[in-house]
Design a protein around this motif. Structure first.
Motif, mmCIF file in Angstrom:
data_model
loop_
_atom_site.group_PDB
_atom_site.id
_atom_site.type_symbol
_atom_site.label_atom_id
_atom_site.label_comp_id
_atom_site.label_asym_id
_atom_site.label_seq_id
_atom_site.Cartn_x
_atom_site.Cartn_y
_atom_site.Cartn_z
ATOM 1 N N ILE A 56 0.920 -1.827 -0.142
ATOM 2 C CA ILE A 56 -0.238 0.117 -0.262
ATOM 3 C C ILE A 56 0.778 1.236 0.263
ATOM 4 N N ALA A 57 1.760 1.177 0.859
ATOM 5 C CA ALA A 57 2.877 2.489 1.081
ATOM 6 C C ALA A 57 3.400 2.780 -0.097
ATOM 7 N N LYS A 58 3.864 1.664 -1.185
ATOM 8 C CA LYS A 58 4.933 2.022 -3.054
ATOM 9 C C LYS A 58 3.342 2.476 -3.901
ATOM 10 N N LYS A 59 2.392 2.057 -3.333
ATOM 11 C CA LYS A 59 1.193 2.272 -4.325
ATOM 12 C C LYS A 59 0.801 3.838 -4.069
ATOM 13 N N TYR A 60 1.139 4.222 -2.983
ATOM 14 C CA TYR A 60 0.825 6.094 -2.674
ATOM 15 C C TYR A 60 2.521 6.433 -2.923
ATOM 16 N N SER A 61 3.357 6.145 -3.186
ATOM 17 C CA SER A 61 4.385 6.767 -3.245
ATOM 18 C C SER A 61 5.584 6.995 -1.770
ATOM 19 N N LEU A 62 5.078 6.016 -0.632
ATOM 20 C CA LEU A 62 5.228 6.605 -0.025
ATOM 21 C C LEU A 62 7.022 5.629 0.510
ATOM 22 N N VAL A 63 7.153 6.552 1.526
ATOM 23 C CA VAL A 63 8.888 6.080 2.222
ATOM 24 C C VAL A 63 8.752 6.005 3.430
ATOM 25 N N GLY A 64 9.571 4.835 4.487
ATOM 26 C CA GLY A 64 9.237 4.573 5.539
ATOM 27 C C GLY A 64 9.506 2.878 6.154
ATOM 28 N N THR A 65 8.775 2.437 6.997
ATOM 29 C CA THR A 65 9.207 1.011 7.252
ATOM 30 C C THR A 65 7.851 0.744 8.164
#
Length: 89
Positions: free
Chosen positions: A24-33
């Motif tokens: 899901i994070a990749k879908k929204y172009s987010l970075v993190g852990t």
């Protein structure tokens, strides 16, 4: 650019929750852990405000088909400009 710290409680360990959260994070172009911690999953997500809002909504509704989120906490934290991708720890 914003960064959120999220703790997710419920049936969120051993059910593919971290994998789906990363997807899901990749879908929204987010970075993190995302990582398992004691009896909850801890997420740090960073990106544009609207993307973060959509990400949080999907995560709290159960990132994986077998998960069941019972509760969650979200707080703002300082942006970390050194982050380059979203990863599972």
């Amino acid at each position: 650019m914003e960064r959120k710290h999220m703790k997710v409680y419920g049936t969120v360990q051993g059910v593919g929750f971290r994998y789906y959260t990363q997807k899901i994070a990749k879908k929204y172009s987010l970075v993190g852990t995302v990582q398992n911690v004691e009896d909850y999953v801890e997420i740090y997500a960073q990106g544009e405000a609207q993307s973060l809002e959509q990400f949080i909504n999907e995560v709290k509704n159960g990132a994986s088909p077998a998960s069941k989120v019972e509760s969650y906490d979200v707080e703002d934290v300082d942006v970390d400009h050194s982050l380059q991708k979203f990863k599972t720890i």
